[in-house]
Motif scaffolding. Structure first.
Motif, mmCIF file in Angstrom:
data_model
loop_
_atom_site.group_PDB
_atom_site.id
_atom_site.type_symbol
_atom_site.label_atom_id
_atom_site.label_comp_id
_atom_site.label_asym_id
_atom_site.label_seq_id
_atom_site.Cartn_x
_atom_site.Cartn_y
_atom_site.Cartn_z
ATOM 1 N N LEU A 249 0.810 -1.222 0.000
ATOM 2 C CA LEU A 249 0.000 0.000 0.000
ATOM 3 C C LEU A 249 0.843 1.272 0.000
ATOM 4 C CD1 LEU A 249 -2.651 -1.167 2.583
ATOM 5 C CD2 LEU A 249 -3.106 -0.611 0.178
ATOM 6 N N GLY A 250 2.125 1.138 0.285
ATOM 7 C CA GLY A 250 2.985 2.311 0.346
ATOM 8 C C GLY A 250 2.760 3.145 1.597
ATOM 9 N N ILE A 251 2.360 2.487 2.686
ATOM 10 C CA ILE A 251 2.157 3.153 3.968
ATOM 11 C C ILE A 251 2.895 2.360 5.040
ATOM 12 C CG2 ILE A 251 -0.064 4.173 3.316
ATOM 13 C CD1 ILE A 251 -1.472 1.960 4.894
ATOM 14 N N THR A 252 2.836 2.847 6.260
ATOM 15 C CA THR A 252 3.507 2.146 7.346
ATOM 16 C C THR A 252 2.563 1.166 8.035
ATOM 17 O OG1 THR A 252 2.892 3.812 8.987
ATOM 18 C CG2 THR A 252 4.969 4.176 7.782
ATOM 19 N N GLN A 253 3.134 0.229 8.750
ATOM 20 C CA GLN A 253 2.333 -0.692 9.556
ATOM 21 C C GLN A 253 1.567 0.080 10.617
ATOM 22 O OE1 GLN A 253 4.293 -4.417 10.811
ATOM 23 N NE2 GLN A 253 6.033 -3.725 9.573
ATOM 24 N N ARG A 254 2.178 1.132 11.103
ATOM 25 C CA ARG A 254 1.529 1.972 12.112
ATOM 26 C C ARG A 254 0.240 2.575 11.555
ATOM 27 N NH1 ARG A 254 2.931 7.558 14.477
ATOM 28 N NH2 ARG A 254 2.095 7.379 16.561
ATOM 29 N N MET A 255 0.269 2.995 10.297
ATOM 30 C CA MET A 255 -0.941 3.542 9.682
ATOM 31 C C MET A 255 -2.033 2.478 9.600
ATOM 32 S SD MET A 255 -0.660 6.735 9.278
ATOM 33 C CE MET A 255 -2.224 6.911 8.478
ATOM 34 N N LEU A 256 -1.660 1.269 9.242
ATOM 35 C CA LEU A 256 -2.646 0.191 9.201
ATOM 36 C C LEU A 256 -3.271 -0.031 10.570
ATOM 37 C CD1 LEU A 256 -0.954 -2.471 6.897
ATOM 38 C CD2 LEU A 256 -3.064 -1.201 6.441
ATOM 39 N N ARG A 257 -2.456 -0.023 11.606
ATOM 40 C CA ARG A 257 -2.988 -0.186 12.961
ATOM 41 C C ARG A 257 -3.888 0.995 13.332
ATOM 42 N NH1 ARG A 257 2.357 -1.758 13.763
ATOM 43 N NH2 ARG A 257 2.858 0.204 14.814
ATOM 44 N N HIS A 258 -3.505 2.178 12.882
ATOM 45 C CA HIS A 258 -4.310 3.377 13.144
ATOM 46 C C HIS A 258 -5.687 3.246 12.481
ATOM 47 C CE1 HIS A 258 -5.271 7.550 13.911
ATOM 48 N NE2 HIS A 258 -5.472 7.756 12.623
ATOM 49 N N TYR A 259 -5.735 2.778 11.251
ATOM 50 C CA TYR A 259 -7.016 2.585 10.563
ATOM 51 C C TYR A 259 -7.908 1.649 11.378
ATOM 52 C CZ TYR A 259 -4.639 4.294 6.265
ATOM 53 O OH TYR A 259 -3.945 5.020 5.327
ATOM 54 N N GLU A 260 -7.304 0.600 11.889
ATOM 55 C CA GLU A 260 -8.059 -0.379 12.681
ATOM 56 C C GLU A 260 -8.519 0.251 14.008
ATOM 57 O OE1 GLU A 260 -7.586 -4.991 14.248
ATOM 58 O OE2 GLU A 260 -5.865 -3.991 13.328
ATOM 59 N N LYS A 261 -7.609 0.958 14.679
ATOM 60 C CA LYS A 261 -7.940 1.595 15.957
ATOM 61 C C LYS A 261 -9.075 2.602 15.797
ATOM 62 C CE LYS A 261 -5.945 4.611 19.430
ATOM 63 N NZ LYS A 261 -5.192 5.833 19.406
#
Length: 123
Positions: free
Chosen positions: A10-22
């Protein structure tokens, strides 16, 4: 697929993915050992979230447009046109405000330069 590979695709960080979920934008399944497991559907959803954020939407605004995040909502979705139109109007207002501020700075700069020129000291 695990978070690292999903983030890279996706060209983003793992942290961003966790943020989307949070933020309640995604509900990602977990493997038996607790690792997040992203499906192709999850990747498409995360990609849409990323794109909305890139166009200036907050996670709160995106949550209100959740119908636009699913595969079924990838085309026309309920409220999508209205929300995008509102965002465009907001951007246009911000742009006008910035143009006004820029013009004020240019006018002030011209006044200062003219004052220095009158004194015989050019910057």
């Amino acid at each position: 697929m695990q978070a690292k590979e999903a983030a890279e695709r996706l060209g983003i960080t793992q942290r961003m993915l966790r943020h989307y979920e949070k933020e309640g934008l995604m509900d990602v399944s977990r493997t038996f050992n607790g690792y997040r497991s992203y499906s192709e559907t999850d990747l498409r959803r995360a990609g849409r979230i990323r794109d909305f954020i890139a166009t200036g939407f907050s996670t709160r605004e995106i949550r209100a447009m959740s119908a636009c995040l699913s595969d079924e909502g990838s085309g026309p979705c309920e409220g999508g046109i209205e929300k995008l139109t509102e965002k465009l109007m907001h951007i246009d207002r911000l742009r006008a405000e910035l143009d006004d501020k820029r013009n004020a700075v240019l006018e002030r700069l011209a006044t200062l330069r003219n004052g220095l020129s009158a004194l015989g000291t050019d910057p």
